[in-house]
Motif scaffolding. Structure first.
Motif, PDB file in Angstrom:
ATOM      1  N   ALA A 120       0.789  -1.205  -0.078  1.00  0.00           N
ATOM      2  CA  ALA A 120      -0.173  -0.145  -0.050  1.00  0.00           C
ATOM      3  C   ALA A 120       0.802   1.395  -0.035  1.00  0.00           C
ATOM      4  O   ALA A 120       0.763   2.160  -0.762  1.00  0.00           O
ATOM      5  N   VAL A 121       2.035   1.307   0.831  1.00  0.00           N
ATOM      6  CA  VAL A 121       2.678   2.438   0.968  1.00  0.00           C
ATOM      7  C   VAL A 121       3.715   2.714   0.097  1.00  0.00           C
ATOM      8  O   VAL A 121       4.036   3.769  -0.715  1.00  0.00           O
ATOM      9  N   VAL A 122       4.591   1.410  -0.525  1.00  0.00           N
ATOM     10  CA  VAL A 122       5.729   1.569  -1.217  1.00  0.00           C
ATOM     11  C   VAL A 122       5.227   1.061  -2.614  1.00  0.00           C
ATOM     12  O   VAL A 122       5.826   1.711  -3.801  1.00  0.00           O
ATOM     13  N   LEU A 158      -1.663   4.579   7.433  1.00  0.00           N
ATOM     14  CA  LEU A 158      -1.973   4.948   5.932  1.00  0.00           C
ATOM     15  C   LEU A 158      -2.503   3.986   5.168  1.00  0.00           C
ATOM     16  O   LEU A 158      -3.340   4.198   4.336  1.00  0.00           O
ATOM     17  N   THR A 159      -1.902   2.653   5.434  1.00  0.00           N
ATOM     18  CA  THR A 159      -2.547   1.652   4.627  1.00  0.00           C
ATOM     19  C   THR A 159      -4.050   1.356   4.806  1.00  0.00           C
ATOM     20  O   THR A 159      -4.818   1.299   3.875  1.00  0.00           O
ATOM     21  N   HIS A 160      -4.613   1.473   6.195  1.00  0.00           N
ATOM     22  CA  HIS A 160      -5.924   1.523   6.333  1.00  0.00           C
ATOM     23  C   HIS A 160      -6.540   2.798   5.844  1.00  0.00           C
ATOM     24  O   HIS A 160      -7.673   2.636   4.922  1.00  0.00           O
ATOM     25  N   ALA A 161      -5.984   3.847   5.699  1.00  0.00           N
ATOM     26  CA  ALA A 161      -6.600   4.914   5.071  1.00  0.00           C
ATOM     27  C   ALA A 161      -6.641   4.734   3.589  1.00  0.00           C
ATOM     28  O   ALA A 161      -7.751   5.098   2.879  1.00  0.00           O
ATOM     29  N   LEU A 162      -5.633   4.261   2.990  1.00  0.00           N
ATOM     30  CA  LEU A 162      -5.881   3.957   1.618  1.00  0.00           C
ATOM     31  C   LEU A 162      -6.674   3.104   1.141  1.00  0.00           C
ATOM     32  O   LEU A 162      -7.544   3.283   0.036  1.00  0.00           O
TER      33      LEU A 162
END
Length: 183
Positions: A120-122, A158-162
């Motif tokens: 999700a982040v990278v 951030l993963t949860h938000a995305l």
């Protein structure tokens, strides 16, 4: 929960990267598709202290974080199976302490694997910790690089938000889910 409860109007997410020595936490606000840094840090336990004492420190400090920042949702990294079964067991107990603190705060808890967080982040599941830290700095427009455990916790948030906003925005666009697929 209904999808409307998951909408991206404004939510505050507490991300947790559990550890028996260091538990990272990160708090972000999400408004629409924008992510805003609120706070992050590390809960450090006493080296060599009995496990019960380390668990107490994790629970009490996470309860303090919850009281201070008032998150509406929480996300926790799932335990990975380590080569050393004893280390995996201790990590699982620290994670259990984090989950207990979050559920005692009556917060919804979402769980993500390290692979899901890195993807999700990278954008790839085999990303190095430094890449995760770099992307957290970029995504949240931070002036400095947070400590690795705090960055990991921010990455979990951030993963949860995305994932949360992606689902809500797709449904708002009129897409439906049938048999586990978007239509």
């Amino acid at each position: 929960m209904s999808v409307q409860q998951h909408s991206c109007q404004k939510i505050r997410i507490l991300g947790v990267d559990p550890g028996s020595r260091i538990t990272g936490f990160g708090v972000i606000d999400v408004i629409g598709n924008q992510h805003f840094y609120v706070a992050s840090g590390c809960i450090k336990t006493t080296p060599g202290a009995p496990l019960a004492e380390r668990i107490r420190i994790i629970v009490r400090n996470l309860q303090e974080v919850i009281t201070t920042y008032q998150p509406t949702q929480t996300a926790v990294e799932q335990v990975f199976v380590n080569v050393n079964p004893a280390a995996t067991l201790v990590l699982g107990q620290a994670r259990g302490a984090a989950l207990a603190a979050l559920t005692l705060g009556e917060l919804p808890v979402y769980e993500y694997t390290a692979l899901q967080v890195k993807q999700a982040v990278v954008g790839r599941g085999k990303a190095a910790k430094e890449q995760v830290q770099h992307m957290v700095v970029q995504m949240l427009s931070l002036s400095g690089t947070p400590q690795a455990d705090a960055a990991d916790a921010l990455a979990v948030a951030l993963t949860h938000a995305l994932r949360n906003c992606s689902l809500a925005s797709r449904i708002q666009q009129g897409l439906t889910i049938k048999s586990g697929r978007f239509r």
